[in-house]
Scaffold this motif. Structure first.
Motif, PDB file in Angstrom:
ATOM      1  N   MET A 401       0.941  -1.265  -0.083  1.00 52.20           N
ATOM      2  CA  MET A 401      -0.131   0.076  -0.076  1.00 52.20           C
ATOM      3  C   MET A 401       1.148   1.312   0.017  1.00 52.20           C
ATOM      4  O   MET A 401       1.337   1.653   1.252  1.00 52.20           O
ATOM      5  CB  MET A 401      -1.021  -0.048   1.319  1.00 52.20           C
ATOM      6  CG  MET A 401      -1.905  -1.191   1.078  1.00 52.20           C
ATOM      7  SD  MET A 401      -2.736  -1.311   2.803  1.00 52.20           S
ATOM      8  CE  MET A 401      -1.694  -2.175   3.577  1.00 52.20           C
ATOM      9  N   GLU A 402       1.322   1.578  -1.213  1.00 53.52           N
ATOM     10  CA  GLU A 402       2.055   2.752  -1.220  1.00 53.52           C
ATOM     11  C   GLU A 402       1.687   4.156  -0.862  1.00 53.52           C
ATOM     12  O   GLU A 402       2.404   5.123  -0.232  1.00 53.52           O
ATOM     13  CB  GLU A 402       2.461   3.039  -2.728  1.00 53.52           C
ATOM     14  CG  GLU A 402       3.481   1.769  -3.243  1.00 53.52           C
ATOM     15  CD  GLU A 402       4.003   1.969  -4.624  1.00 53.52           C
ATOM     16  OE1 GLU A 402       3.533   3.318  -5.377  1.00 53.52           O
ATOM     17  OE2 GLU A 402       4.630   1.285  -5.174  1.00 53.52           O
ATOM     18  N   ASP A 403       0.237   4.151  -0.867  1.00 52.34           N
ATOM     19  CA  ASP A 403      -0.313   5.231  -0.377  1.00 52.34           C
ATOM     20  C   ASP A 403      -0.059   5.537   1.215  1.00 52.34           C
ATOM     21  O   ASP A 403      -0.175   6.798   1.918  1.00 52.34           O
ATOM     22  CB  ASP A 403      -1.539   5.480  -0.762  1.00 52.34           C
ATOM     23  CG  ASP A 403      -2.596   4.334  -0.257  1.00 52.34           C
ATOM     24  OD1 ASP A 403      -2.011   3.382  -0.086  1.00 52.34           O
ATOM     25  OD2 ASP A 403      -3.816   4.486   0.081  1.00 52.34           O
ATOM     26  N   LYS A 404      -0.148   4.500   1.757  1.00 51.27           N
ATOM     27  CA  LYS A 404      -0.022   4.386   3.146  1.00 51.27           C
ATOM     28  C   LYS A 404       1.520   4.071   3.788  1.00 51.27           C
ATOM     29  O   LYS A 404       1.702   4.008   4.859  1.00 51.27           O
ATOM     30  CB  LYS A 404      -1.059   3.063   4.039  1.00 51.27           C
ATOM     31  CG  LYS A 404      -2.402   3.626   3.697  1.00 51.27           C
ATOM     32  CD  LYS A 404      -2.656   4.794   4.484  1.00 51.27           C
ATOM     33  CE  LYS A 404      -4.307   4.783   4.667  1.00 51.27           C
ATOM     34  NZ  LYS A 404      -4.715   6.073   5.672  1.00 51.27           N
ATOM     35  N   ASN A 405       2.453   3.907   2.823  1.00 52.43           N
ATOM     36  CA  ASN A 405       3.578   3.428   2.942  1.00 52.43           C
ATOM     37  C   ASN A 405       3.542   2.273   4.009  1.00 52.43           C
ATOM     38  O   ASN A 405       4.475   2.063   5.008  1.00 52.43           O
ATOM     39  CB  ASN A 405       4.439   4.609   3.805  1.00 52.43           C
ATOM     40  CG  ASN A 405       6.098   4.341   3.625  1.00 52.43           C
ATOM     41  OD1 ASN A 405       6.516   3.787   3.055  1.00 52.43           O
ATOM     42  ND2 ASN A 405       6.588   5.194   4.747  1.00 52.43           N
ATOM     43  N   MET A 406       2.767   1.331   3.588  1.00 51.27           N
ATOM     44  CA  MET A 406       2.794   0.045   4.246  1.00 51.27           C
ATOM     45  C   MET A 406       2.905  -1.147   3.475  1.00 51.27           C
ATOM     46  O   MET A 406       2.204  -1.241   2.298  1.00 51.27           O
ATOM     47  CB  MET A 406       1.053   0.198   5.118  1.00 51.27           C
ATOM     48  CG  MET A 406       1.178   0.749   6.363  1.00 51.27           C
ATOM     49  SD  MET A 406      -0.242   0.701   6.954  1.00 51.27           S
ATOM     50  CE  MET A 406      -0.390  -0.899   7.687  1.00 51.27           C
ATOM     51  N   LYS A 407       3.148  -2.360   3.944  1.00 51.36           N
ATOM     52  CA  LYS A 407       3.084  -3.717   3.240  1.00 51.36           C
ATOM     53  C   LYS A 407       2.582  -4.508   4.438  1.00 51.36           C
ATOM     54  O   LYS A 407       2.703  -4.595   5.510  1.00 51.36           O
ATOM     55  CB  LYS A 407       4.470  -4.189   3.067  1.00 51.36           C
ATOM     56  CG  LYS A 407       4.989  -3.508   1.782  1.00 51.36           C
ATOM     57  CD  LYS A 407       6.373  -3.955   1.480  1.00 51.36           C
ATOM     58  CE  LYS A 407       6.890  -3.365   0.228  1.00 51.36           C
ATOM     59  NZ  LYS A 407       8.304  -4.195  -0.390  1.00 51.36           N
ATOM     60  N   LEU A 408       1.706  -5.270   3.808  1.00 49.51           N
ATOM     61  CA  LEU A 408       0.824  -6.326   4.786  1.00 49.51           C
ATOM     62  C   LEU A 408       1.013  -7.604   4.222  1.00 49.51           C
ATOM     63  O   LEU A 408       0.887  -8.059   2.943  1.00 49.51           O
ATOM     64  CB  LEU A 408      -0.846  -6.148   4.853  1.00 49.51           C
ATOM     65  CG  LEU A 408      -1.469  -7.045   5.769  1.00 49.51           C
ATOM     66  CD1 LEU A 408      -2.568  -6.415   6.373  1.00 49.51           C
ATOM     67  CD2 LEU A 408      -2.076  -8.017   4.717  1.00 49.51           C
ATOM     68  N   ARG A 409       1.373  -8.851   4.799  1.00 48.62           N
ATOM     69  CA  ARG A 409       1.569 -10.061   4.408  1.00 48.62           C
ATOM     70  C   ARG A 409       0.623 -11.062   4.988  1.00 48.62           C
ATOM     71  O   ARG A 409       0.271 -10.835   6.291  1.00 48.62           O
ATOM     72  CB  ARG A 409       2.781 -10.576   4.626  1.00 48.62           C
ATOM     73  CG  ARG A 409       3.385 -12.018   4.084  1.00 48.62           C
ATOM     74  CD  ARG A 409       4.690 -12.257   4.794  1.00 48.62           C
ATOM     75  NE  ARG A 409       5.276 -13.367   4.287  1.00 48.62           N
ATOM     76  CZ  ARG A 409       6.134 -13.790   3.358  1.00 48.62           C
ATOM     77  NH1 ARG A 409       6.418 -12.661   2.463  1.00 48.62           N
ATOM     78  NH2 ARG A 409       6.404 -14.967   2.907  1.00 48.62           N
ATOM     79  N   GLN A 410      -0.155 -11.619   4.241  1.00 49.15           N
ATOM     80  CA  GLN A 410      -1.136 -12.623   4.875  1.00 49.15           C
ATOM     81  C   GLN A 410      -0.597 -14.049   4.833  1.00 49.15           C
ATOM     82  O   GLN A 410      -0.202 -14.720   3.622  1.00 49.15           O
ATOM     83  CB  GLN A 410      -2.432 -12.825   3.972  1.00 49.15           C
ATOM     84  CG  GLN A 410      -3.511 -13.658   4.588  1.00 49.15           C
ATOM     85  CD  GLN A 410      -4.829 -13.480   3.957  1.00 49.15           C
ATOM     86  OE1 GLN A 410      -5.940 -14.379   4.476  1.00 49.15           O
ATOM     87  NE2 GLN A 410      -5.152 -12.731   3.012  1.00 49.15           N
ATOM     88  N   GLU A 411      -0.149 -14.845   5.752  1.00 42.27           N
ATOM     89  CA  GLU A 411       0.199 -15.997   5.904  1.00 42.27           C
ATOM     90  C   GLU A 411      -0.867 -17.222   6.241  1.00 42.27           C
ATOM     91  O   GLU A 411      -1.456 -16.883   7.426  1.00 42.27           O
ATOM     92  CB  GLU A 411       1.612 -16.109   6.919  1.00 42.27           C
ATOM     93  CG  GLU A 411       2.555 -15.354   6.417  1.00 42.27           C
ATOM     94  CD  GLU A 411       3.648 -15.354   7.331  1.00 42.27           C
ATOM     95  OE1 GLU A 411       3.821 -15.859   8.542  1.00 42.27           O
ATOM     96  OE2 GLU A 411       4.895 -15.032   7.322  1.00 42.27           O
ATOM     97  N   THR A 412      -1.109 -17.934   5.441  1.00 42.00           N
ATOM     98  CA  THR A 412      -2.014 -19.124   5.749  1.00 42.00           C
ATOM     99  C   THR A 412      -1.748 -20.311   4.783  1.00 42.00           C
ATOM    100  O   THR A 412      -1.439 -20.132   3.667  1.00 42.00           O
ATOM    101  CB  THR A 412      -3.514 -18.477   5.692  1.00 42.00           C
ATOM    102  OG1 THR A 412      -4.281 -19.395   5.887  1.00 42.00           O
ATOM    103  CG2 THR A 412      -3.469 -18.020   4.043  1.00 42.00           C
ATOM    104  N   SER A 413      -2.368 -21.217   5.270  1.00 39.29           N
ATOM    105  CA  SER A 413      -2.478 -22.603   4.385  1.00 39.29           C
ATOM    106  C   SER A 413      -3.957 -22.860   4.049  1.00 39.29           C
ATOM    107  O   SER A 413      -4.429 -23.942   3.814  1.00 39.29           O
ATOM    108  CB  SER A 413      -1.812 -23.829   5.053  1.00 39.29           C
ATOM    109  OG  SER A 413      -2.116 -24.160   6.269  1.00 39.29           O
ATOM    110  N   PHE A 414      -4.765 -22.111   4.436  1.00 38.01           N
ATOM    111  CA  PHE A 414      -6.372 -21.923   4.550  1.00 38.01           C
ATOM    112  C   PHE A 414      -6.364 -22.550   2.810  1.00 38.01           C
ATOM    113  O   PHE A 414      -5.941 -22.178   1.998  1.00 38.01           O
ATOM    114  CB  PHE A 414      -7.002 -20.693   4.780  1.00 38.01           C
ATOM    115  CG  PHE A 414      -8.262 -20.496   4.572  1.00 38.01           C
ATOM    116  CD1 PHE A 414      -9.311 -21.039   5.566  1.00 38.01           C
ATOM    117  CD2 PHE A 414      -9.021 -20.398   3.340  1.00 38.01           C
ATOM    118  CE1 PHE A 414     -10.663 -21.109   5.297  1.00 38.01           C
ATOM    119  CE2 PHE A 414     -10.485 -20.567   2.842  1.00 38.01           C
ATOM    120  CZ  PHE A 414     -11.301 -21.053   4.011  1.00 38.01           C
ATOM    121  N   PRO A 415      -7.356 -23.564   2.671  1.00 42.67           N
ATOM    122  CA  PRO A 415      -8.529 -24.052   3.563  1.00 42.67           C
ATOM    123  C   PRO A 415      -7.782 -25.404   4.617  1.00 42.67           C
ATOM    124  O   PRO A 415      -8.663 -26.077   5.089  1.00 42.67           O
ATOM    125  CB  PRO A 415      -9.559 -24.318   2.654  1.00 42.67           C
ATOM    126  CG  PRO A 415      -8.759 -24.857   1.433  1.00 42.67           C
ATOM    127  CD  PRO A 415      -7.750 -23.952   1.322  1.00 42.67           C
TER     128      PRO A 415
END
Length: 596
Positions: A401-415
């Motif tokens: 999210m460049e506008d927020k100067n943020m990065k988010l990582r979603q870690e999952t082995s769902f389902p």
């Protein structure tokens, strides 16, 4: 799409397999019909199947859209070079054509239409098979190539092509234009709206509106469902185009008809996998007629596109519930993980099997949309709007999210696991409300814990809201409780599907009397292949968790007690997306033996 990456798991694997097929295909063979349509010798022979028919040329359009979207997610330079070459070839063909026409079939049919004296039926116009449908794919492919790769020549080609269409269609009266739209014409209203967005020339927007088929769209705008018996995938792109026109103009009728259509199709005209139609046509409301020619895959590709529009207007969980269901249970299962080949129909006939295209001699409509699907997996996992981040899907991925100067990582082995974890890999002490979808299928309360101790449970429009200042290293763990349950069909309560979370669990019935191959050139070649007997499930226990248990050591694999009759058979259940090259059942006849 260019700010989201897949990390691992089933969608990443499917994306990679889909990308392999894009690399495999030969541009010279894909554009060969376009050379021949312009009375020029191609560099190589055209492909087989539908590419040897009047619908030829649609596949290069699909390939352009697929490759451009894939490049926007993977940044594969080899794919970009191949895209540039394809655009150069189409430009060469167009340059030598007096009116700037480029497609996979001769211009004659359009000349007949532009003269105003033409024959038309549902699938034929001016003496050719669905010509606007076919050329629409080239329009869309050129537009996508420009949008996702910045190739200016792609824009130049599509503007010349749009002017050819605009000038020719300017000769038609409104009555003649509406008559022309009787024939399937794809999303021509959508691509003309796109050309308007790219040029700000109102003439293209006016043409997009002219391409709106009043016979279909006006009843929908009035809340009238007149869909029974109509060719399903002819109608869906018309509604997508209307949705795009609403985005441009704000004219409420386009929004209303799109929302009404979506609700009617998803609630009353769809199967459990999210697909719709039998024999390519809409059936009656609240009917789930089983058969071999159900759930045309193109339809679901287009329904996901429409769902995306509606979610942007109304960010409610119900839209993403459908999106998730169709993505996991129709789109993902439609690609063979071994060969990358695609399905046309997805059979709901108990005891039947999937049928896939060949790499060189099929090129069905669903081969084309099937090329595009793996490149679209990054779409709608997340959605950003007005300083909010929506987490819609539980897929291992990362968003920048460049506008927020943020990065988010979603870690999952769902389902395969019942949780997902969101990790702020780059934070700037920014305040950001994160909205996490609470699935309808969750069996128990969905609670988010931040950094292991702060718990959030505020809900709005089906989303759990977490609002705080985020710093690097913050993490959110979300429990997604799942268990088995049944879905009852809309037309018969004994006709049931066994579900686990969002997943349709298919009965794996093996290869009894199986064809030599299920990869065929003709998608209907195995329609009459003999079926097998499928057991009836007979039990007096209504809770499926009492008579279906997980197989230890085999994730998402379950086995029934010996309730299959005749013969007291144990049945193995696996997610439909995992089931390939064997017979299966989705809808079971489940009966209460105490009532027999």
């Amino acid at each position: 799409m260019d700010n989201v990456n897949l990390l691992n798991g089933i969608f990443k694997q499917s994306q990679e397999k889909g990308e392999e097929y894009l690399h495999y295909l030969d541009i010279d063979r894909l554009v060969a019909p376009c050379y021949e349509a312009n009375d020029q010798a191609p560099k190589k022979p055209r492909y087989g199947g539908w590419e040897k028919e009047e619908i030829a040329g649609h596949s290069i359009g699909h390939w352009l859209s697929a490759a451009a979207s894939m490049y926007a997610t993977t940044w594969n330079t080899e794919l970009k070079q191949k895209l540039d070459y394809a655009i150069d070839e189409l430009g060469n063909i167009q340059y030598s054509e007096p009116k700037g026409y480029v497609s996979g079939f001769p211009r004659t049919c359009f000349d007949n239409v532009f003269n105003g004296d033409f024959q038309v039926d549902n699938f034929s116009l001016g003496g050719s098979w669905v010509p606007w449908y076919s050329i629409h794919k080239i329009f869309a492919g050129l537009i996508d190539t420009y949008k996702y790769t910045g190739n200016r020549k792609a824009l130049d080609i599509v503007l010349i092509l749009a002017n050819w269409a605009k000038n020719g269609l300017g000769n038609l009266t409104d009555e003649q234009f509406e008559k022309m739209l009787i024939c399937e014409h794809g999303g021509m209203n959508e691509v003309m709206a796109d050309v308007y967005i790219l040029t700000n020339n109102k003439e293209y927007l006016d043409l997009a509106k002219r391409f709106c088929h009043h016979a279909i769209l006006t009843p929908l705008s009035e809340g009238i469902d007149d869909l029974e018996g109509k060719h399903a995938n002819t109608q869906i792109p018309k509604v997508i185009g209307a949705a795009k026109i609403y985005d441009i103009t704000g004219e409420k009728k386009y929004k209303d008809l799109a929302d009404f259509f979506w609700k009617q199709v998803t609630n009353y005209r769809s199967y459990v996998i999210g697909g719709n139609s039998i024999g390519e046509h809409f059936g009656s409301e609240n009917e789930e007629e089983l058969g071999i020619t159900t759930a045309e895959t193109c339809n679901t590709y287009n329904m996901l596109k429409l769902t995306e529009h509606l979610f942007h207007w109304f960010p409610k969980a119900e839209y993403m519930e459908y999106y998730e269901k169709a993505l996991y249970n129709h789109i993902l299962p439609s690609q063979d993980p071994d060969t990358g080949m695609k399905t046309y129909f997805v059979s709901t006939q108990p005891g039947h099997f999937k049928v896939y295209c060949t790499p060189d001699n099929s090129f069905w409509c669903c081969t084309g949309s099937g090329m595009e699907n793996p490149a679209r997996y990054t779409r709608n996992i997340y959605y950003q709007e007005q300083g909010k981040l929506y987490v819609n899907l539980f897929i291992a991925s990362e968003i920048n999210m460049e506008d927020k100067n943020m990065k988010l990582r979603q870690e999952t082995s769902f389902p395969e696991s019942q949780e997902t974890k969101l990790i702020i890999t780059k934070g700037n002490n920014e305040t950001l409300p994160i909205h996490v979808r609470i699935p309808q299928w969750a069996k128990g309360e969905v609670i988010a814990s931040v950094n292991g101790n702060e718990h959030y449970s505020r809900v709005e429009n089906g989303y759990l809201i977490i609002k705080r200042r985020w710093v690097t290293g913050d993490s959110v763990k979300i429990k997604l409780p799942m268990e088995l349950y049944t879905y009852k069909s809309k037309d018969d309560p004994k006709k049931q599907v066994i579900m686990y979370g969002p997943l349709v669990m298919a009965g794996a019935l093996g290869k009894e009397n199986f064809p030599e191959t299920d990869i065929v050139a003709d998608h209907q070649a195995l329609n009459d292949y003999p079926l097998i007997d499928v057991p009836t499930l007979l039990t007096d226990r209504m809770d499926v968790n009492k008579w279906i248990t997980p197989e230890q050591g085999s994730p998402l694999t379950f086995k029934t007690d010996p309730v299959g009759q005749p013969g007291n058979v144990n049945v193995t259940l696996i997610p439909f997306y995992k089931l390939h090259h064997q017979r299966y059942t989705l809808y079971w006849d489940i009966r209460n033996d105490s009532a027999e």
